[in-house]
Design a protein around this motif. Structure first.
Motif, PDB file in Angstrom:
ATOM      1  N   GLN A   1      -3.471   3.649  -0.892  1.00  0.00           N
ATOM      2  CA  GLN A   1      -2.177   4.164  -0.454  1.00  0.00           C
ATOM      3  C   GLN A   1      -2.302   4.651   0.992  1.00  0.00           C
ATOM      4  OE1 GLN A   1      -0.187   6.973  -2.979  1.00  0.00           O
ATOM      5  NE2 GLN A   1      -0.768   5.926  -4.858  1.00  0.00           N
TER       6      GLN A   1
ATOM      7  N   THR B   1       0.799  -1.229   0.000  1.00  0.00           N
ATOM      8  CA  THR B   1       0.000   0.000   0.000  1.00  0.00           C
ATOM      9  C   THR B   1       0.831   1.278   0.000  1.00  0.00           C
ATOM     10  OG1 THR B   1      -0.161   0.045   2.425  1.00  0.00           O
ATOM     11  CG2 THR B   1      -1.863  -1.184   1.221  1.00  0.00           C
TER      12      THR B   1
ATOM     13  N   ALA C   1      -1.778   0.752  -6.170  1.00  0.00           N
ATOM     14  CA  ALA C   1      -2.138   1.685  -7.244  1.00  0.00           C
ATOM     15  C   ALA C   1      -1.834   1.081  -8.616  1.00  0.00           C
ATOM     16  CB  ALA C   1      -1.396   3.002  -7.066  1.00  0.00           C
TER      17      ALA C   1
ATOM     18  N   THR D   1       2.637  -2.025  -6.313  1.00  0.00           N
ATOM     19  CA  THR D   1       1.826  -1.235  -5.399  1.00  0.00           C
ATOM     20  C   THR D   1       0.351  -1.484  -5.702  1.00  0.00           C
ATOM     21  OG1 THR D   1       1.660   0.697  -6.854  1.00  0.00           O
ATOM     22  CG2 THR D   1       3.593   0.562  -5.392  1.00  0.00           C
TER      23      THR D   1
ATOM     24  N   ALA E   1      -5.939   2.898  -6.452  1.00  0.00           N
ATOM     25  CA  ALA E   1      -5.184   4.102  -6.090  1.00  0.00           C
ATOM     26  C   ALA E   1      -5.464   4.573  -4.678  1.00  0.00           C
ATOM     27  CB  ALA E   1      -5.496   5.215  -7.085  1.00  0.00           C
ATOM     28  N   SER E   2      -6.668   4.342  -4.178  1.00  0.00           N
ATOM     29  CA  SER E   2      -7.038   4.815  -2.837  1.00  0.00           C
ATOM     30  C   SER E   2      -6.469   3.937  -1.729  1.00  0.00           C
ATOM     31  CB  SER E   2      -8.563   4.885  -2.705  1.00  0.00           C
ATOM     32  OG  SER E   2      -9.097   5.827  -3.612  1.00  0.00           O
TER      33      SER E   2
END
Length: 324
Positions: free
Chosen positions: A245, A222, A237, A235, A242-243
């Motif tokens: 992180q 994350t 993302a 990752t 994307a959220s």
């Protein structure tokens, strides 16, 4: 006038022991409470920091694990302790989420503590049992959507980092899985390794060695960028989330009313500890790193706590997950 001077003199004398105590602090062993079980991710962070701070302060800091109720039992113990600097709390993001998760807290996360500073922010990893069918994050998401009634998600109990990560993950993929809460991270990981549960999301301090050994199947981290320790792990993302992180941040606290001079001493010791070679190296091996010096301050920790309470409140309320 004489009466006034006498009153002021008595008040000044009453403050002398407190002032003297602050000037000579610490004079004995300090207890650092970790509100989770021994051997877990937060416990690992605490023991490394406690060892380095002990050298700086000239007194031993012993770590005491006071688990239960998602970290609230240990936090309550520190909130109710004498504000003399000899009982500290090292807690993670659960300090912020407990404000919404628990309807009745025996303390106020924002008002019952003094702040020493931020310690570290640990990335999370999305992992599964080693023989899980999906091979990448997109494949995992597709599989979970199709087999949501058959997949089990393990966590270390309400309020634990693995619980919070799972709640966010399920919200992002708009799929609710059957959750299996455990009494701590260790038992949850044991059952994941043994194939008794399917999926888990936990801190790199607990998962890096398992991922490197190939003992679990890893799908994403994350953090904003890939980790040096896990270069082949994309990752979240990169996988389309994307959220996702975020990290599990840790802070150091003391009971409300602890002398400002003592808090300054603790904050300075924390700054030194976070530059300690062993701490830096051990954190790196766990795929995390110490907070920079400007974050090892009361102001930075308080600001982080306030912002994280505001961030998680709507998510928890939308999920309807509460604990008594």
């Amino acid at each position: 006038m004489k009466k006034l001077l006498a009153t002021l003199s008595i008040a000044a004398l009453a403050l002398l022991p407190q002032v003297a105590g602050a000037q000579t602090y610490p004079e004995r062993t300090i207890t650092m409470v970790v509100p989770f079980s021994a051997g877990g991710p937060t416990d690992t962070v605490a023991r490394l920091v406690a060892e380095a701070m002990s050298r700086e302060l000239g007194q031993q800091i012993i770590v005491e694990n006071v688990g239960g109720a998602g970290g609230t039992v240990g936090a309550a113990r520190v909130a109710q302790a004498a504000p003399d600097g000899y009982t500290l709390l090292l807690h993670h993001i659960g300090m912020a989420t407990s404000a919404t998760l628990y309807r009745k807290l025996p303390y106020n996360p924002l008002e019952s503590f003094e702040y020493a500073g931020l310690v570290t922010e640990v990335p999370m990893t999305i992992i599964a049992r080693p023989d899980f069918p999906a091979d990448d994050l997109q494949g995992l998401i597709a599989y979970l959507k199709e087999h949501k009634d058959d997949v089990t998600y393990a966590n270390a109990g309400i309020g634990a980092a693995s619980h919070l990560c799972g709640m966010l993950f399920m919200s992002e993929i708009e799929t609710q899985l059957t959750t299996v809460p455990y009494q701590g991270t260790g038992p949850a990981m044991t059952d994941l390794l043994g194939g008794q549960v399917d999926v888990m999301c936990d801190q790199t301090t607990n998962t890096t060695s398992q991922i490197q050994a190939g003992a679990v199947k890893a799908y994403a981290v994350t953090s904003p960028e890939r980790l040096e320790q896990l270069p082949d792990l994309p990752t979240a993302a990169e996988g389309g989330l994307a959220s996702m992180q975020f990290g599990i941040w840790h802070g150091l606290y003391a009971p409300k009313g602890t002398d400002p001079a003592i808090m300054e001493r603790l904050s300075q010791a924390l700054k030194v500890a976070l530059k300690d070679k062993n701490v830096v190296e051990r954190f790196a091996a766990l795929a995390t790193k110490p907070e920079p010096e400007e974050n090892a301050t009361p102001q930075a920790l308080k600001a982080k706590l306030e912002s994280e309470i505001a961030r998680w409140k709507p998510l928890i309320e939308a999920a309807g997950v509460y604990a008594d």
